[in-house]
Scaffold this active site. Structure first.
Site, PDB file in Angstrom:
ATOM      1  N   GLN A   1     -13.356 -25.940 -27.085  1.00 29.29           N
ATOM      2  CA  GLN A   1     -12.901 -26.204 -28.451  1.00 29.29           C
ATOM      3  C   GLN A   1     -11.934 -25.132 -28.931  1.00 29.29           C
ATOM      4  O   GLN A   1     -12.235 -23.938 -28.847  1.00 29.29           O
ATOM      5  CB  GLN A   1     -14.111 -26.244 -29.393  1.00 29.29           C
ATOM      6  CG  GLN A   1     -13.768 -26.436 -30.863  1.00 29.29           C
ATOM      7  CD  GLN A   1     -15.010 -26.592 -31.710  1.00 29.29           C
ATOM      8  OE1 GLN A   1     -15.661 -27.627 -31.724  1.00 29.29           O
ATOM      9  NE2 GLN A   1     -15.369 -25.536 -32.424  1.00 29.29           N
ATOM     10  N   GLY A   2     -10.777 -25.536 -29.426  1.00 31.97           N
ATOM     11  CA  GLY A   2      -9.786 -24.606 -29.948  1.00 31.97           C
ATOM     12  C   GLY A   2      -9.623 -24.742 -31.443  1.00 31.97           C
ATOM     13  O   GLY A   2      -8.637 -25.324 -31.913  1.00 31.97           O
TER      14      GLY A   2
ATOM     15  N   GLU B   1     -20.894 -31.339 -33.438  1.00 35.26           N
ATOM     16  CA  GLU B   1     -21.261 -29.982 -33.046  1.00 35.26           C
ATOM     17  C   GLU B   1     -22.475 -29.508 -33.828  1.00 35.26           C
ATOM     18  O   GLU B   1     -23.398 -28.910 -33.272  1.00 35.26           O
ATOM     19  CB  GLU B   1     -20.090 -29.036 -33.267  1.00 35.26           C
ATOM     20  CG  GLU B   1     -20.403 -27.600 -32.867  1.00 35.26           C
ATOM     21  CD  GLU B   1     -19.232 -26.657 -33.061  1.00 35.26           C
ATOM     22  OE1 GLU B   1     -19.146 -25.676 -32.305  1.00 35.26           O
ATOM     23  OE2 GLU B   1     -18.414 -26.890 -33.971  1.00 35.26           O
TER      24      GLU B   1
END
Length: 391
Positions: free
Chosen positions: A131-132, A249
């Site tokens: 994840q960025g 998430e």
């Protein structure tokens, strides 16, 4: 084979719940490597690839995905059983955001062409994601990101830096947010992209944490070209996509798995220290066990909501807050109960066994920060759930 993955062996939802549980439990206990049970750190792909490639061949890699997209298509009750049995047997959670997050995002927001192109390699574990989102100096203000994406022909050219990216060196792809507009609210200037980390201009630097592990990374993007068909959703509509990812998430981070693992370590340390029958200690652990039981009940309600196809609202922040702060209280008590061993790094001999006393503490501290810090979660609950006025 289906067009997306392995055809299901049978209609799992036609089985009774206990029959399904027995089948899953038997498979896990028979085939999962004993030396990988209850790991104290995130495992590298090379350490768990045999297991997850087997799960992929078996068609069990994506239990929550619909059958038509290559998943098991488990109904809510069956999915909870599957996850419970994984946690009961100490199976290392697959650290691939492709299965847990990008697959569901593509099923919801992707075009048919993107689904056909991107879902099969995720199911085969050929493409694995990190994840960025977070950036240096942006703190917890995700909308304040500075990474930019500029159109150039059929591509986008991306410049910027991402940080605290988990296991970026051990996966193949990243999903990221970049600023593509300059007008209106900050949230309305952001787009959602998928990036092949092998592209020129990507540099990954490992960050060593206080436990001596190198799970986290900083990722530098220097004029990295992303094909236009790797934009998910519309231009400047990435905030909507990103919020759904955060929902996925937070329900995963809000799972009772972390505090349950902490309780297991706490019981082991207390037993070695001869405190299992100490009244003061039993009162403390009883309260923590009740907290975890209540968390489990709430978690199941959120999971049922998600599997019914419902959007997770801002109240999912409660789940993440509850799980991580309970885990932190458990980790703190482990150190207290361990006595002199509570300050020793690595495995310590207690009661004739080597026990990683500080392992829960090392995981508990960052868990209250990643996925949105506890302060951010409280703000979300105050403003969006309780509708409290700003100060």
């Amino acid at each position: 084979m289906t067009s997306y993955g392995v055809a299901p062996e049978q209609d799992w939802n036609a089985l009774g719940n206990e029959e399904f549980r027995t089948l899953v439990r038997s498979d896990f206990e028979q085939h999962y490597p004993a030396h990988l049970r209850y790991p104290s750190r995130r495992l590298l792909w090379s350490e768990q690839d045999d297991w997850y490639l087997r799960m992929a061949r078996k068609g069990w890699i994506a239990p929550s995905w619909p059958v038509e997209f290559g998943g098991m298509g488990l109904a809510p009750a069956k999915l909870l059983i599957f996850l419970e049995e994984q946690e009961r047997w100490g199976i290392a959670r697959f650290q691939d955001h492709g299965i847990r997050m990008i697959g569901p995002v593509l099923i919801r927001y992707g075009t048919p062409a993107q689904q056909r192109r991107l879902l099969p390699p995720i199911l085969r574990c050929e493409q694995r994601y990190c994840q960025g989102y977070s950036e240096p100096e942006a703190g917890s203000d995700l909308a304040g990101l500075r990474t930019t994406a500029t159109p150039d022909g059929a591509d986008w050219v991306v410049d910027g830096t991402k940080i605290w990216t988990t296991m970026a060196y051990d996966v193949t792809h990243m999903f990221l947010l970049a600023r593509t507009g300059s007008a209106g609210a900050k949230q309305a200037q952001i787009s959602f992209f998928l990036l092949d980390l092998a592209m020129p201009g990507v540099t990954i630097r490992k960050i060593r944490d206080m436990a001596g592990e190198e799970e986290l990374c900083e990722v530098f993007l220097d004029r990295v070209r992303i094909p236009g068909d790797n934009l998910v959703g519309a231009v400047n509509q990435g905030w909507t996509v990103a919020k759904s990812v955060l929902g996925f998430e937070r329900i995963h981070v809000g799972s009772p798995a972390l505090p349950t693992s902490g309780l297991r370590l706490l019981e082991q340390v207390a037993g070695a220290r001869g405190l299992a029958d100490d009244t003061a200690f039993t009162d403390q652990i009883a309260g923590l066990r009740l907290d975890v039981e209540h968390l489990t009940a709430v978690y199941e309600e959120f999971a049922l909501r998600l599997e019914r196809g419902e959007e997770l609202g801002p109240d999912v922040s409660m789940l993440k807050l509850w799980a991580t702060e309970t885990f932190q209280r458990i980790a703190d008590l482990v150190i207290e109960v361990a006595g002199p061993a509570g300050g020793c790094a690595g495995a310590v001999e207690l009661g004739g066994e080597l026990v990683p006393v500080l392992s829960a503490y090392y995981r508990a501290k960052p868990s209250t920060i990643y996925g949105g810090s506890s302060e951010v979660q409280r703000n979300i609950i105050a403003k969006q759930v309780l509708k409290l006025p700003s100060a």
